[in-house]
Structures are given as structure tokens and as C-alpha cells.
Scaffold this active site. Structure first.
Site, mmCIF file in Angstrom:
data_model
loop_
_atom_site.group_PDB
_atom_site.id
_atom_site.type_symbol
_atom_site.label_atom_id
_atom_site.label_comp_id
_atom_site.label_asym_id
_atom_site.label_seq_id
_atom_site.Cartn_x
_atom_site.Cartn_y
_atom_site.Cartn_z
ATOM 1 N N GLU A 151 -54.085 61.300 -42.728
ATOM 2 C CA GLU A 151 -53.242 62.401 -43.100
ATOM 3 C C GLU A 151 -51.699 61.806 -42.568
ATOM 4 O O GLU A 151 -51.613 61.232 -41.640
ATOM 5 C CB GLU A 151 -53.533 63.671 -42.169
ATOM 6 C CG GLU A 151 -54.720 64.318 -43.033
ATOM 7 C CD GLU A 151 -55.196 65.590 -42.392
ATOM 8 O OE1 GLU A 151 -56.030 66.149 -43.087
ATOM 9 O OE2 GLU A 151 -54.833 65.758 -41.096
ATOM 10 N N CYS A 172 -44.338 61.331 -39.908
ATOM 11 C CA CYS A 172 -45.373 61.198 -38.969
ATOM 12 C C CYS A 172 -46.700 60.590 -39.745
ATOM 13 O O CYS A 172 -47.147 60.944 -40.306
ATOM 14 C CB CYS A 172 -45.819 62.570 -38.158
ATOM 15 S SG CYS A 172 -47.194 62.224 -37.070
ATOM 16 N N CYS A 217 -59.906 57.485 -34.717
ATOM 17 C CA CYS A 217 -59.051 57.092 -33.573
ATOM 18 C C CYS A 217 -59.977 56.325 -32.609
ATOM 19 O O CYS A 217 -61.313 56.802 -32.324
ATOM 20 C CB CYS A 217 -58.449 57.975 -32.783
ATOM 21 S SG CYS A 217 -57.226 57.242 -31.621
ATOM 22 N N CYS A 254 -59.182 61.513 -26.654
ATOM 23 C CA CYS A 254 -58.339 62.404 -25.995
ATOM 24 C C CYS A 254 -59.044 63.793 -25.996
ATOM 25 O O CYS A 254 -59.435 64.203 -27.400
ATOM 26 C CB CYS A 254 -57.126 62.391 -26.360
ATOM 27 S SG CYS A 254 -56.174 60.708 -26.141
ATOM 28 N N CYS A 274 -57.541 66.573 -28.651
ATOM 29 C CA CYS A 274 -57.091 66.017 -30.034
ATOM 30 C C CYS A 274 -58.264 66.172 -31.204
ATOM 31 O O CYS A 274 -59.419 65.853 -30.853
ATOM 32 C CB CYS A 274 -56.620 64.646 -29.943
ATOM 33 S SG CYS A 274 -56.162 63.739 -31.422
ATOM 34 N N CYS A 320 -48.701 68.466 -33.918
ATOM 35 C CA CYS A 320 -49.438 67.358 -33.253
ATOM 36 C C CYS A 320 -50.739 67.527 -32.752
ATOM 37 O O CYS A 320 -51.093 68.825 -32.463
ATOM 38 C CB CYS A 320 -48.490 67.399 -31.920
ATOM 39 S SG CYS A 320 -47.236 66.173 -32.334
HETATM 40 S S1 SF4 Z 1 -54.201 61.641 -29.077
HETATM 41 FE FE1 SF4 Z 1 -55.922 61.591 -30.594
HETATM 42 S S2 SF4 Z 1 -54.929 60.297 -32.264
HETATM 43 FE FE2 SF4 Z 1 -53.717 59.867 -30.300
HETATM 44 S S3 SF4 Z 1 -54.789 58.199 -29.097
HETATM 45 FE FE3 SF4 Z 1 -55.627 60.235 -28.254
HETATM 46 S S4 SF4 Z 1 -57.436 60.735 -29.711
HETATM 47 FE FE4 SF4 Z 1 -56.177 59.154 -30.813
#
Ligand code: SF4
Length: 347
Positions: free
Chosen positions: A95, A108, A115, A119, A122, A340
Site C-alpha cells: 500500500e 508515503c 516487514c 513493532c 504496527c 501511520c
Molecule cells: S513500524 Fe511497522 S512497518 Fe515500520 S519497522 Fe515497525 S513493524 Fe515495520
């Protein structure tokens, strides 16, 4: 008969394209013409290359493919934000988001499918990392948003942030190659000063960027300047500690003299105390810094909640009192899960 696997023509450099034409007994400058079609004009097929003979186009068609991305679905938020679901040549989807303000349009973009990191706050982290994006797939996302910006807002794209899906530094070479194309006159000719690479902080690679004297801006998703807290929400911090991150950022600043931006969300019960604020102020002291306090968008299970306005106000006051530039970022595109931390291929 076994089908010959065609090569991705955009994986070739201009020199390699020139060499290819020479090897076919043609003129090397033909390589320049094709290169221009592929990058400056973002050609989706060989057929549109009208200054090249039909015979040559057929020869290209027989040897190469143009793996162009396809915007599968475009959603528009009530606040003007646009989210593109982008289908790649192997049917994976990422996306990217267009964020309009009064004076600018920001893209963005994503750098990985899924990923590499995990995190806790996220949505992208819940997708398995499938693969890195190629330079052309990153470039194409930017071109698609530039076109949308011209179409819906009558102006070209003005800024790019690498804050979509993925950790850009875990796809270092391809991200830098894409930025090269975006900034080169042979591509979009954008100033690198309008590009921000946002990383969770991979110390070794921050130093590498500094050594390579990159001209784009750096942002770090910090979210806590206390190791224990940061590790609890960004587990890779156990490996890349704040001390290592700080050392790398000091190196970055010495080399580039470019201010560092910290992305920071204040969550209730996680980093909303005076101790957290003081640690952030202390972390910001070694180089000119700016803190973006970002409004959080809950991703469904309720473990993370945006802190109270009072807690956020205390952050702002304390940072300002200590001479640190701070901005409050309201979230955009919440109604279409484009804000975000919300990108997760849900649409
Ligand atoms: S915030 Fe999400 S996309 Fe960004 S590094 Fe951490 S896990 Fe990956």
C-alpha cells in the site's frame, strides 16, 4: 517448447541497455531512448515507444518484460487522503498513501512486502515479510501518486516519506537505487531534500548512509528513549540498543550536518510519564533534533491507546522549554486505514 524466461528490462542500467543494443548490432544510443521511455516517461509497454521501429520493439518484447505495478484499488478518505493498493508482478500487494495539505502533497511509500521487524503497535508487523521491493516497484508507487496529485489536486507531488510498509534500511540497496532514480534528471528530478527515509534505527546502516553522504533527510521512529520500554514495544531494540542508535546518529550528524527528526507516539500507560519525557529530552541533546508527536491510530486489539491530551501537552511544553522543535501531527486517512501504522492490506 519450453518458454524462455524474459528479463526485467528495468533491472538494467543505462550502460547495460546501451551494451545490449550494441550486441544486437544496433546503435548504443537506442539504449538511451529506451531508458528514457522506461524511467522518465514511465512506459508500461514497448508499443508506446514510438521513436523506435516496430521491428526493434518486437525484439524487445521477445527478450524482456516491463514489470509495472498496477494500482488495484484506490480509496479516498473524507480528508482527501488517498490510499492505493498496489499489485506487484507476482500478485503480492503493498500500500502507498497520498497525503494532501494546503501547500504540499506527500507520498508515503512502502519498501517491503510485510516487514522484517515486529513493532507491537504496527499493523504491518502482523504480515509476514514476503520480500523486498525492487527499485522500480518503489519508483512506480511514487509515479502513481504524482499522477494522482496532478489529477486531483492540480499540482505535482512535493514530498516523499518512506514510512509505508516495511523497514527501508532492511532493503537498503533497492531503496537507495529508487531514490537515485527519483532524484535523477533521467527520472523524476525531485530534490533529495524533499525525501525522508524513516527508520526504526539500524545503527550500522545509518552510519553507512552517512558515509555515502546521502542528501535526503533522516527520521527515526523512536517512541521511547528508555531501553526497557522501547524493547517492550519494538523488540529489535534488544539487539540495536539506544546507546548504539545514539552513537550512529551522532556519526550521522557529524557527517551530514542534517537535523534528525524523531517520530514519537505517546501511549497511555507506556510512555506518558515525566520519566519518559525527560529521557526523550536527554536523547535529543546531542544533535539538532525535531520531534514529531504523532497521533496514534488503534489497530484493533486495544493494547495501545493514544495518551490523554494532557500527557501530550506536557510533552510539547517540556520539549519546547528545552529548545527542541516539536510538531503535533494529526492523523490522516483514518477512515480508510491509511494512517501511520495501519497499513496491512485490509482492503
Ligand atoms: S513500524 Fe511497522 S512497518 Fe515500520 S519497522 Fe515497525 S513493524 Fe515495520
Amino acid at each position: 517448447m519450453e518458454e524462455v524466461k524474459k528479463k526485467d528490462i528495468r533491472a538494467l542500467t543505462r550502460e547495460q541497455l546501451r551494451d545490449f543494443f550494441e550486441s544486437q548490432g544496433d546503435k548504443a544510443f537506442r539504449g538511451n531512448q529506451v531508458y528514457e521511455w522506461l524511467w522518465q516517461k514511465s512506459a508500461h509497454s514497448f508499443d508506446v515507444m514510438t521513436n523506435i521501429s516496430k521491428e526493434t520493439r518486437d525484439m524487445l518484447e521477445a527478450n524482456f518484460v516491463i514489470n509495472h505495478i498496477k494500482v488495484d484499488q484506490m480509496q479516498r478518505s473524507s480528508d482527501g487522503t488517498i490510499k492505493n493498493a498496489v499489485r506487484l508482478h507476482d500478485d503480492l500487494v503493498v500500500e502507498s498513501v497520498l497525503i494532501p495539505t494546503k501547500s504540499r502533497t506527500t507520498a508515503c511509500v512502502s519498501s517491503q512486502v510485510g516487514c522484517s521487524l515486529d513493532c507491537k503497535f504496527c499493523a504491518t508487523a502482523r504480515l509476514k515479510r514476503m520480500r523486498n521491493l525492487n527499485p522500480d516497484e518503489i519508483y512506480d508507487q511514487v509515479v502513481a501518486i504524482d499522477n494522482e496529485s496532478r489529477l486531483y489536486f492540480n499540482r505535482p507531488l512535493s514530498n516523499i516519506v518512506f514510512m509505508g510498509m516495511g523497514e527501508p534500511l532492511m532493503n537498503y540497496n533497492n531503496v537507495l537505487k529508487a531514490i537515485d532514480k527519483i532524484t535523477s534528471p533521467e527520472g523524476l528530478g525531485m530534490s533529495p531534500k524533499r525525501i525522508t527515509v524513516s527508520t526504526s534505527g539500524v545503527p550500522k546502516l545509518i552510519k553507512r548512509m552517512a558515509d555515502e553522504e546521502v542528501k535526503f533527510k533522516l527520521a527515526v521512529s523512536l517512541h521511547s528513549a528508555i531501553d526497557q520500554t522501547r524493547t517492550s514495544i519494538m523488540p529489535f531494540n534488544a539487539k540495536f540498543t539506544l546507546a548504539d542508535l545514539r552513537e550512529a546518529l551522532e556519526y550521522w550528524y557529524q557527517k551530514t550536518k542534517s537535523r534528525i527528526t524523531y517520530e514519537y507516539v505517546v501511549w497511555e500507560g507506556i510512555n506518558d510519564t515525566k520519566k519518559d519525557i525527560d529521557a526523550l529530552v536527554d536523547f535529543c541533546r546531542f544533535a539538532p533534533s525535531k520531534v514529531n508527536l504523532i497521533e496514534y491510530n488503534p489497530i484493533d486489539d486495544g493494547m495501545f491507546q493514544q495518551a490523554s491530551n494532557k500527557a501530550v501537552d506536557t510533552y510539547v511544553e517540556t520539549l519546547e522549554r528545552n529548545g527542541i522543535v516539536v510538531t503535533l501531527r494529526r492523523s490522516r486517512g483514518k477512515d480508510i486505514d491509511a494512517a501511520c501504522g495501519q497499513l496491512a492490506n485490509k482492503s
